[in-house]
Design a protein around this motif. Structure first.
Motif, PDB file in Angstrom:
ATOM      1  N   UNK A   1     -22.863   0.031   9.296  1.00 21.65           N
ATOM      2  CA  UNK A   1     -24.160   0.155   8.647  1.00 21.65           C
ATOM      3  C   UNK A   1     -24.009   0.619   7.196  1.00 21.65           C
ATOM      4  N   UNK A   2     -22.998   1.426   6.922  1.00 17.85           N
ATOM      5  CA  UNK A   2     -22.801   1.876   5.545  1.00 17.85           C
ATOM      6  C   UNK A   2     -22.379   0.727   4.624  1.00 17.85           C
ATOM      7  N   UNK A   3     -21.877  -0.346   5.193  1.00 19.83           N
ATOM      8  CA  UNK A   3     -21.440  -1.488   4.401  1.00 19.83           C
ATOM      9  C   UNK A   3     -22.566  -2.495   4.141  1.00 19.83           C
ATOM     10  N   UNK A   4     -23.710  -2.327   4.773  1.00 19.92           N
ATOM     11  CA  UNK A   4     -24.810  -3.283   4.610  1.00 19.92           C
ATOM     12  C   UNK A   4     -25.119  -3.608   3.148  1.00 19.92           C
ATOM     13  N   UNK A   5     -25.329  -2.599   2.290  1.00 18.98           N
ATOM     14  CA  UNK A   5     -25.656  -2.926   0.893  1.00 18.98           C
ATOM     15  C   UNK A   5     -24.570  -3.751   0.198  1.00 18.98           C
ATOM     16  N   UNK A   6     -23.299  -3.427   0.463  1.00 18.14           N
ATOM     17  CA  UNK A   6     -22.198  -4.171  -0.159  1.00 18.14           C
ATOM     18  C   UNK A   6     -22.098  -5.590   0.383  1.00 18.14           C
ATOM     19  N   UNK A   7     -22.604  -5.796   1.579  1.00 20.76           N
ATOM     20  CA  UNK A   7     -22.565  -7.112   2.198  1.00 20.76           C
ATOM     21  C   UNK A   7     -23.814  -7.935   1.864  1.00 20.76           C
ATOM     22  N   UNK A   8     -24.718  -7.348   1.082  1.00 18.18           N
ATOM     23  CA  UNK A   8     -25.933  -8.056   0.704  1.00 18.18           C
ATOM     24  C   UNK A   8     -27.014  -8.021   1.769  1.00 18.18           C
ATOM     25  N   UNK A   9     -26.858  -7.145   2.760  1.00 18.21           N
ATOM     26  CA  UNK A   9     -27.863  -7.011   3.822  1.00 18.21           C
ATOM     27  C   UNK A   9     -28.881  -5.969   3.365  1.00 18.21           C
TER      28      UNK A   9
END
Length: 101
Positions: A1-9
């Motif tokens: 979930x912490x990676x969502x912004x970096x993944x464009x989510x």
């Protein structure tokens, strides 16, 4: 979930004061939520009604635990006030914030 912004989510992980974790849309607005909660404290004809986590969960179609967190968050921001009485824990619109002394 912490990676969502970096993944464009368009989601992010939110931790509430209690430690509860929830995944929310990045477009979530606490202010809009408070308006919805305050609206739920007004019944037909503008009558004042108390709301509990079960009412919020059903009204917003969210899990009970998240509804409870939202109510405590609104109370902490002085949008709602609570009454722990014979009917259980109920929250009301905080009209005290509008009182002029």
């Amino acid at each position: 979930a912490n990676l969502f912004p970096r993944m464009g989510i368009n989601m992010h992980l939110r931790e509430f004061e209690s430690g509860t974790l929830a995944i929310q849309s990045s477009e979530h607005s606490d202010e809009a939520l408070y308006e919805k909660l305050q609206g739920m404290t007004r019944g037909p004809g503008g009558n004042i009604v108390g709301i509990g986590p079960d009412d919020v969960a059903a009204g917003l179609d969210i899990p009970f635990i998240l509804a409870r967190e939202y109510l405590f968050m609104a109370e902490g921001n002085q949008m709602l006030c609570r009454d722990d009485g014979p009917d259980g824990l109920r929250f009301y619109d905080n009209f005290f914030k509008e009182v002029q002394l």
